[in-house]
Enzyme design. Structure first.
Site, PDB file in Angstrom:
ATOM      1  N   HIS A 190       0.833  -1.215   0.000  1.00  0.00           N
ATOM      2  CA  HIS A 190       0.000   0.000   0.000  1.00  0.00           C
ATOM      3  C   HIS A 190       0.868   1.265   0.000  1.00  0.00           C
ATOM      4  CE1 HIS A 190      -3.547  -2.503   0.997  1.00  0.00           C
ATOM      5  NE2 HIS A 190      -2.725  -3.126   1.821  1.00  0.00           N
ATOM      6  N   ASN A 225      15.041  14.969 -14.028  1.00  0.00           N
ATOM      7  CA  ASN A 225      13.807  14.235 -14.284  1.00  0.00           C
ATOM      8  C   ASN A 225      14.085  12.854 -14.875  1.00  0.00           C
ATOM      9  OD1 ASN A 225      12.364  16.559 -13.522  1.00  0.00           O
ATOM     10  ND2 ASN A 225      12.528  17.374 -15.596  1.00  0.00           N
ATOM     11  N   SER A 282      15.111  20.461 -16.046  1.00  0.00           N
ATOM     12  CA  SER A 282      13.930  21.302 -16.188  1.00  0.00           C
ATOM     13  C   SER A 282      14.294  22.565 -16.973  1.00  0.00           C
ATOM     14  CB  SER A 282      13.394  21.691 -14.808  1.00  0.00           C
ATOM     15  OG  SER A 282      12.459  22.734 -14.908  1.00  0.00           O
TER      16      SER A 282
END
Length: 448
Positions: A149, A278, A270
């Protein structure tokens, strides 16, 4: 001009009206099925050779045909073949012009091309799994939180996490090998739909082209595209696993986790924020999986409503097959290179562990003292609650506090709060102990 154009089409004798120019381009598949040029020519040579045996061709005629088709093959390889749009509606008519019903030849080309692509994908997938097992062996001492979870559960080895996807990718490899067997059946000699009237030796043609058997029914041979659908279903499952693997690594690479860092070769910056790095490679792997799912679902919808044997709708199987095979091969290669160049920060992984993650170990400790698990789970939960109430780590509770939770807790309870001990206790097959992980590596390597 229109009459000349109709005369060059294999089916032109039946028609008197002129074809709408838009329909000409709408009907053409040459722009994408030209990738089958080599398979088409090999199939034509095999067909011609088989017709020597039927008496349709003499040896001299076959030699001339083979020579001409070999020349056409070289023209394609050299980039000198000139496609005549409006005449060469597909690769078969293009090669025919330069050199029969085409239905069995279409199916043959598709199967040969797809077989070869899947074999290359198999090689790439073996390479990925080899890198994964090598890395798992190298990084075997690193401990990290195991999640359910997306919540921290129990300590595991970083190698155990890698091998969880190794297990998934191994399943993909095993399925791929079965798909290749299903694809590698020859439809050549099935004719338009009813079979061949000249007793052609289909077995000899199949052997020449590297097939491992025949499609036994001629109508099925020309009308079946299940082999493409099965390949796309396989590719979709692989990319599903690839997407989940990518998602985990994207999360683990964030500053909040800091478990891993991707090589500069597989990241971008970026345009606005200089500090960012990224995970474009992983995000594209995650994103491209959706394209494959769409291609598979689209082909399912194409096939489901058409009547038996060949229908032009089946041409719509070609482009998604070509694009999907490129996507899946590129994706496996990118994944392999990302994993091979990944930097791991074991100290960050270790720092993410916390004593409450050993609550199950506390319950198991009491089981070893003869307390039923239904009780130990409750006892351990009360110890977790006490540590939360006192706002201290669970391993900082005093012996008196532990005994206050349950008097059956012994003086040796603090031995439970050792992460290495915890993982080493999970030594059954499939567990996260060093011996169990090494066994997984050994088993996976043997399967390759």
């Amino acid at each position: 001009m229109a009459e000349a154009q109709k005369a060059t089409k294999l089916w032109g004798g039946r028609f008197s009206g002129e074809l709408d120019p838009l329909m000409v381009t709408y009907n053409e598949s040459i722009n994408f099925d030209k990738v089958f040029y080599a398979q088409d020519i090999k199939g034509s040579i095999a067909f011609a050779r088989a017709n020597v045996g039927t008496g349709i061709l003499t040896k001299e005629e076959f030699a001339a045909i083979e020579k001409g088709l070999t020349q056409v093959l070289q023209e394609w390889k050299d980039g000198k073949f000139v496609i005549q749009h409006g005449i060469d509606e597909d690769i078969h008519t293009a090669n025919e012009r330069r050199g029969r019903s085409r239905n069995d030849q279409v199916a043959t080309d598709l199967r040969m091309w797809l077989r070869d692509e899947l074999r290359e994908a198999e090689k790439f997938l073996v390479e990925l799994l080899t890198i994964l097992t090598d890395r798992a062996a190298l990084d075997i001492d690193y401990l990290m939180p195991g999640y359910t979870h997306l919540q921290r559960g129990q300590p595991v080895r970083w190698s155990h996490w890698m091998l969880s996807y190794g297990s998934a990718f191994l399943g993909d490899l095993e399925r791929l090998r079965e798909v290749i067997k299903h694809v590698n059946k020859s439809p050549l000699g099935c004719g338009a739909l009813a079979g061949n009237a000249f007793g052609i030796d289909r077995v000899a043609m199949a052997e020449e082209l590297g097939f491992e058997g025949l499609i036994q029914n001629s109508m099925a041979g020309v009308g079946d595209r299940d082999f493409i659908l099965e390949a796309l279903q396989w590719a979709s499952t692989l990319m599903l696993h690839m997407s989940r693997w990518s998602e985990d690594l994207i999360i683990y690479s964030t500053t909040e986790f800091g478990f891993v860092r991707l090589s500069d070769a597989y990241t971008t910056g970026s345009s606005l924020m200089p500090q960012k790095k990224n995970c474009d490679s992983l995000e594209l792997l995650r994103g491209k999986s959706a394209r494959l799912f769409g291609a598979m679902a689209g082909l399912t919808m194409t096939i489901k409503g058409i009547p038996s044997t060949y229908n032009k709708d089946l041409q719509e199987s070609v482009q998604p097959m070509i694009e999907s095979m490129k996507t899946v091969k590129d994706s496996v290669l990118i994944a392999a290179r990302v994993l091979a160049t990944l930097t791991v920060f074991p100290e960050k992984m270790l720092a993410a562990l916390s004593p409450d993650m050993l609550a199950t170990d506390l319950a198991e400790y009491l089981v070893r003292k003869g307390v039923p698990f239904r009780e130990t789970h409750h006892i351990s939960g009360r110890a977790v609650a006490l540590a939360e109430k006192e706002n201290i780590p669970m391993d900082k509770l005093t012996l008196a506090q532990f005994k206050g939770v349950d008097e059956r807790i012994g003086d040796d309870v603090l031995e439970v709060f050792n992460y290495e001990r915890s993982v080493e206790l999970k030594s059954a097959i499939g567990g996260t102990s060093k011996s169990a992980v090494l066994k997984q590596i050994e088993t996976l390597r043997k399967s390759l």
